[in-house]
Design a protein around this motif. Structure first.
Motif, PDB file in Angstrom:
ATOM      1  N   GLN A 139       0.807  -1.089   0.036  1.00  0.00           N
ATOM      2  CA  GLN A 139      -0.355  -0.005  -0.081  1.00  0.00           C
ATOM      3  C   GLN A 139       1.256   1.572  -0.129  1.00  0.00           C
ATOM      4  O   GLN A 139       2.058   1.408   0.758  1.00  0.00           O
ATOM      5  CB  GLN A 139      -0.712  -0.117   1.179  1.00  0.00           C
ATOM      6  N   VAL A 140       0.959   2.122  -0.894  1.00  0.00           N
ATOM      7  CA  VAL A 140       1.590   3.467  -1.146  1.00  0.00           C
ATOM      8  C   VAL A 140      -0.098   4.359  -0.670  1.00  0.00           C
ATOM      9  O   VAL A 140      -1.141   4.401  -1.634  1.00  0.00           O
ATOM     10  CB  VAL A 140       2.039   3.777  -2.099  1.00  0.00           C
TER      11      VAL A 140
ATOM     12  N   PRO B 211       6.480   7.121  -3.672  1.00  0.00           N
ATOM     13  CA  PRO B 211       7.895   5.841  -2.966  1.00  0.00           C
ATOM     14  C   PRO B 211       8.348   6.323  -3.484  1.00  0.00           C
ATOM     15  O   PRO B 211       8.890   6.692  -4.816  1.00  0.00           O
ATOM     16  CB  PRO B 211       6.766   4.142  -2.830  1.00  0.00           C
ATOM     17  N   GLY B 212       9.256   5.647  -2.925  1.00  0.00           N
ATOM     18  CA  GLY B 212      11.176   5.365  -3.390  1.00  0.00           C
ATOM     19  C   GLY B 212      10.925   4.033  -4.220  1.00  0.00           C
ATOM     20  O   GLY B 212      10.665   2.919  -3.660  1.00  0.00           O
TER      21      GLY B 212
ATOM     22  N   PHE C   6       6.547   5.350   3.449  1.00  0.00           N
ATOM     23  CA  PHE C   6       6.135   5.473   4.264  1.00  0.00           C
ATOM     24  C   PHE C   6       4.720   4.528   4.731  1.00  0.00           C
ATOM     25  O   PHE C   6       3.703   4.075   4.030  1.00  0.00           O
ATOM     26  CB  PHE C   6       5.873   6.931   4.924  1.00  0.00           C
ATOM     27  N   ASP C   7       4.820   4.278   6.291  1.00  0.00           N
ATOM     28  CA  ASP C   7       4.069   3.111   6.086  1.00  0.00           C
ATOM     29  C   ASP C   7       2.278   4.408   6.318  1.00  0.00           C
ATOM     30  O   ASP C   7       2.469   5.845   6.625  1.00  0.00           O
ATOM     31  CB  ASP C   7       3.961   2.921   7.844  1.00  0.00           C
ATOM     32  N   PHE C   8       1.207   3.221   7.103  1.00  0.00           N
ATOM     33  CA  PHE C   8      -0.167   4.362   6.715  1.00  0.00           C
ATOM     34  C   PHE C   8      -0.220   5.349   7.516  1.00  0.00           C
ATOM     35  O   PHE C   8      -1.133   6.392   7.694  1.00  0.00           O
ATOM     36  CB  PHE C   8      -0.619   3.059   7.637  1.00  0.00           C
ATOM     37  N   GLU C   9       0.584   5.379   9.198  1.00  0.00           N
ATOM     38  CA  GLU C   9       0.442   6.746   9.813  1.00  0.00           C
ATOM     39  C   GLU C   9       1.312   8.056   9.627  1.00  0.00           C
ATOM     40  O   GLU C   9       1.133   8.952   9.447  1.00  0.00           O
ATOM     41  CB  GLU C   9       0.959   6.506  11.394  1.00  0.00           C
TER      42      GLU C   9
ATOM     43  N   ILE D   4       9.248  10.478  -1.306  1.00  0.00           N
ATOM     44  CA  ILE D   4      11.382   9.853  -1.394  1.00  0.00           C
ATOM     45  C   ILE D   4      11.972  10.237  -2.202  1.00  0.00           C
ATOM     46  O   ILE D   4      11.586   9.783  -3.345  1.00  0.00           O
ATOM     47  CB  ILE D   4      10.493   8.588  -0.332  1.00  0.00           C
ATOM     48  N   MET D   5      12.385  10.409  -2.272  1.00  0.00           N
ATOM     49  CA  MET D   5      14.080  10.008  -3.151  1.00  0.00           C
ATOM     50  C   MET D   5      15.707   9.915  -2.558  1.00  0.00           C
ATOM     51  O   MET D   5      16.067  10.201  -1.189  1.00  0.00           O
ATOM     52  CB  MET D   5      14.276  11.701  -3.929  1.00  0.00           C
ATOM     53  N   LEU D   6      15.507   8.494  -2.953  1.00  0.00           N
ATOM     54  CA  LEU D   6      17.066   7.468  -2.406  1.00  0.00           C
ATOM     55  C   LEU D   6      17.905   8.463  -3.359  1.00  0.00           C
ATOM     56  O   LEU D   6      18.294   7.768  -4.626  1.00  0.00           O
ATOM     57  CB  LEU D   6      16.653   6.738  -2.124  1.00  0.00           C
TER      58      LEU D   6
END
Length: 740
Positions: free
Chosen positions: A167-168, A174-175, A190-193, A257-259
């Motif tokens: 899930q996103v 997302p990365g 990132f998680d749901f929170e 997110i950028m990695l």
């Protein structure tokens, strides 16, 4: 009260279709050739459509071995594609040239997109949002031709006991990258929170020795040994193998997110944007790539001229200045301009990388990357056409969403003068504050329309807008003579009272639908239906009575919500057509029939490789029709919430032969209102009958000779509204007039 309806244009034509199967043919093509200049410089991509919240990625579009640029805009759900070409201003350099034909090849997308080669075939694939998490399209090549084929409707990840959706959040980016350098594509999100990052490791190489299986397993309880703190910072030094029992504040989810390794130590660092922050956070990785350990962070990145937007910045890392080194582009990752606090004319910040891709030295070079080469008025561009300077060709007046001036936010008009000629238009930005619409109106989201509001035979400038009290409508009388430069004074503005059912999200459009000489009202509604109001008053006193809430069958429709309408005889059959754009992003035309009773409605209108297509033009669209290139066929300009325009050139195969204008266009009654006399003119012999407002014939069988002006005394007429009916034997025309 008449037997024949013909459209009110400034010209009339008899038309023969060389190929009548319009439903299978294109009506328009994207216009990328008409010139637009600003500040004395010709813009390379003037009609790209504008940008608000761009997401930047690259892939080879034309098969020449060089990666091109793709920009997805979150606020509009639309895509812009640019080819890497020789710079027209300097052949030794390269530039990004808008190439809209490639936009048709991408699927409809929402919220975000990422390009990454998951199967290592050398061609980037497409990852994008779905309510189920992540959807994946595989790029399929056939020589230089390519397409996207759905590979996975949703990705799944191995949880504690079973596979679950990877899930996103729709708010996140997302990365999607090869974190552990094993050849397959991993996902961090990132998680749901919105508090901690999860690592979903692609197990394709580990299990099968090939990268293309898209099989994921969550690795650890979190990733990077950190989570969000209670403020804007991060709590470092945690253990992602242990779940703490201390309560944590649930924040508004939304993270980008950028990695990438940005400091040259071989370890991938993290750049994070958050929906509640105005800054980007840089987290340094002192661990490994798979087993990351982020031990320090800063909110000032880059250290000089750090990224700062009003809300939710996101960062992208691509080489966009053609030096082989990846640069940093920052833009807000927002669905709209919340609070009207962002400057969306300058929302793409470009940092040139003077270092290397793995050891960056970032320097801010501009805040309007790509936007400086296109028309971008900020947001909610609403175009209109009129010969403002009286030189015989059409200029443009564009309404805007608004510009912040201190604590005020008010809409403006942009004036684009046509400095070419009628057949060879060449526009220049003459003003970004045309007429200086008074700040006292406190009005934004201006939507202009040229029409004869006061019945003097000369089009005036009308405009709708949003105020603190709701929807408002004004017009500025044009005191110029026919074919002269406009004479508009905002101090002369006149208000038109909108119907009680009006909403700020309405799209009003005035048109004489019943042909009685004054303007009626069409209203595109937020639920997708169209209201039609007949004006039972006059041009001096609008009395708008609701006739239907589903004009032309356009009823409540979720897919077609936020519908905007305009009217023009696009196919030149002598009858008006209805143009609509709505939240689906599509342009549609209702045609082939009398007013309001059209039998055909087309959507496959825009040419792509010789066939009619229906590209996504964006959200909150505003379309208008005018023959801006002088070929006798109405073209279309479409504005949208991204602040730019798309020009659509009419390419219907029509043979056009001038004929006598129809009687409806050649009957004039003036002045209106009148006092001691009224003058009438008709291009054909006619018998005139004058009726009072209650239907009593005041004078009958007045002989009107063709092309001869006749003056009629009104001294004995009681002040009020009168209806003048001209009967030529083959047609009847009705005009209204007010006697004072």
């Amino acid at each position: 009260m008449r037997t024949k309806f013909t459209c009110l244009l400034f010209f009339a034509f008899s038309v023969v279709l060389t190929a009548r199967s319009q439903a299978q043919k294109s009506w328009f093509k994207m216009d990328s050739l008409t010139v637009l200049a600003a500040n004395g410089k010709k813009l390379l991509n003037p009609w790209t459509g504008g940008l608000n919240a761009g997401q930047f990625s690259k892939m080879d579009l034309n098969g020449d071995g060089t990666e091109d640029l793709i920009v997805f805009d979150r606020t509009s759900g639309s895509l812009s594609t640019f080819l890497a070409v020789a710079d027209p201003a300097n052949a030794q350099k390269k530039a990004w040239k808008h190439a809209p034909s490639y936009e048709y090849l991408f699927p409809k997308m929402d919220n975000w997109m990422v390009l990454a080669d998951f199967n290592k075939d050398g061609h980037k694939d497409l990852f994008t949002y779905t309510p189920l998490g992540i959807m994946v399209y595989k790029q399929v090549r056939d020589g230089k031709n390519w397409s996207f084929k759905l590979e996975k409707a949703a990705l799944y990840t191995e949880g504690l006991s079973t596979d679950v959706n990877l899930q996103v959040s729709g708010q996140d980016i997302p990365g999607i990258t090869d974190i552990d350098n094993d050849g397959d594509i991993d996902v961090i999100t990132f998680d749901f929170e919105g508090m901690a990052i999860e690592l979903h490791q692609n197990m394709s190489m580990e299990r099968y020795g090939v990268p293309d299986s898209l099989i994921y397993k969550r690795n650890g309880q979190c990733w990077g040994n950190f989570h969000k703190g209670d403020g804007e910072g991060f709590e470092l030094g945690g253990d992602c193998g242990v779940v703490g029992n201390s309560p944590r504040r649930v924040m508004h989810t939304g993270n980008s997110i950028m990695l990438h390794d940005l400091d040259g130590d071989g370890k991938k660092d993290l750049i994070v944007g958050h929906v509640s922050n105005d800054h980007i956070s840089f987290l340094k990785n002192t661990g490994e790539n798979l087993v990351a350990n982020f031990t320090s962070y800063t909110h000032n990145y880059p250290s000089v001229d750090p990224i700062s937007f009003y809300i939710f910045p996101a960062a992208y890392y691509e080489d966009v200045d053609f030096d082989g080194v990846k640069d940093l582009i920052a833009a807000p990752n927002v669905p709209n301009n919340e609070g009207n606090l962002m400057n969306l004319q300058s929302s793409n910040w470009l940092y040139h990388n003077a270092g290397t891709s793995e050891n960056a030295d970032l320097k801010l070079v501009q805040k309007n990357f790509l936007q400086d080469q296109m028309l971008d008025v900020g947001e909610n561009a609403a175009p209109s056409f009129y010969d403002v300077d009286g030189d015989g060709d059409l200029d443009m007046v564009i309404g805007t969403g608004g510009t912040r001036d201190g604590n005020n936010f008010r809409g403006r008009f942009w004036l684009l003068r046509n400095v070419g000629d009628k057949q060879n238009p060449s526009f220049e930005v003459a003003s970004d504050n045309y007429l200086n619409v008074p700040a006292t109106l406190n009005m934004y989201n201006l939507k202009p329309q040229w029409a004869d509001f006061n019945g003097d035979g000369i089009p005036d400038l009308g405009f709708a807008g949003t105020t603190v009290k709701g929807l408002a409508y004004y017009y500025i009388p044009n005191k110029a003579g026919k074919d002269q430069a406009v004479q508009l004074n905002p101090a002369d503005m006149i208000s038109i009272t909108m119907p009680d059912q009006s909403q700020v999200t309405d799209y009003p459009y005035f048109y004489d639908g019943d042909g009685d000489g004054d303007l009626d009202l069409l209203v595109g509604k937020p639920r997708g239906n169209v209201n039609y109001y007949k004006n039972t008053g006059s041009s001096k006193q609008f009395v708008l009575n609701l006739e239907t809430e589903a004009f032309a069958g356009l009823d409540v429709n979720f897919d077609g919500r936020n519908v905007q309408v305009s009217v023009a005889d696009v196919d030149l059959d002598g009858r008006p057509d209805l143009l609509t754009v709505d939240f689906s992003g599509k342009l549609r035309i209702s045609h082939s029939g009398e007013w309001g009773k059209w039998t055909q409605r087309e959507s496959l209108l825009i040419d792509h490789n010789g066939k009619g297509n229906s590209p996504l033009l964006g959200f909150y669209l505003y379309a208008t029709a005018a023959d801006y290139n002088g070929d006798g066929k109405p073209d279309i300009a479409v504005g949208g919430n991204t602040g730019g325009l798309r020009l659509l050139q009419n390419i219907l195969p029509l043979t056009i032969t001038p004929v006598e204008p129809p009687i409806e266009q050649s009957v004039k009654v003036y002045p209106n209102p009148a006092r001691e006399y009224v003058k009438v003119f008709s291009s054909q012999n006619a018998a005139l009958t004058v009726f009072s407002a209650n239907g009593v014939a005041v004078q009958q069988n007045i002989v009107i000779r063709a092309n001869q002006e006749k003056e009629i005394s009104t001294l004995n007429w009681t002040p009020g509204l009168y209806v003048l009916e001209f009967n030529t034997g083959s047609a009847r025309v009705v005009k209204k007039i007010v006697i004072q």
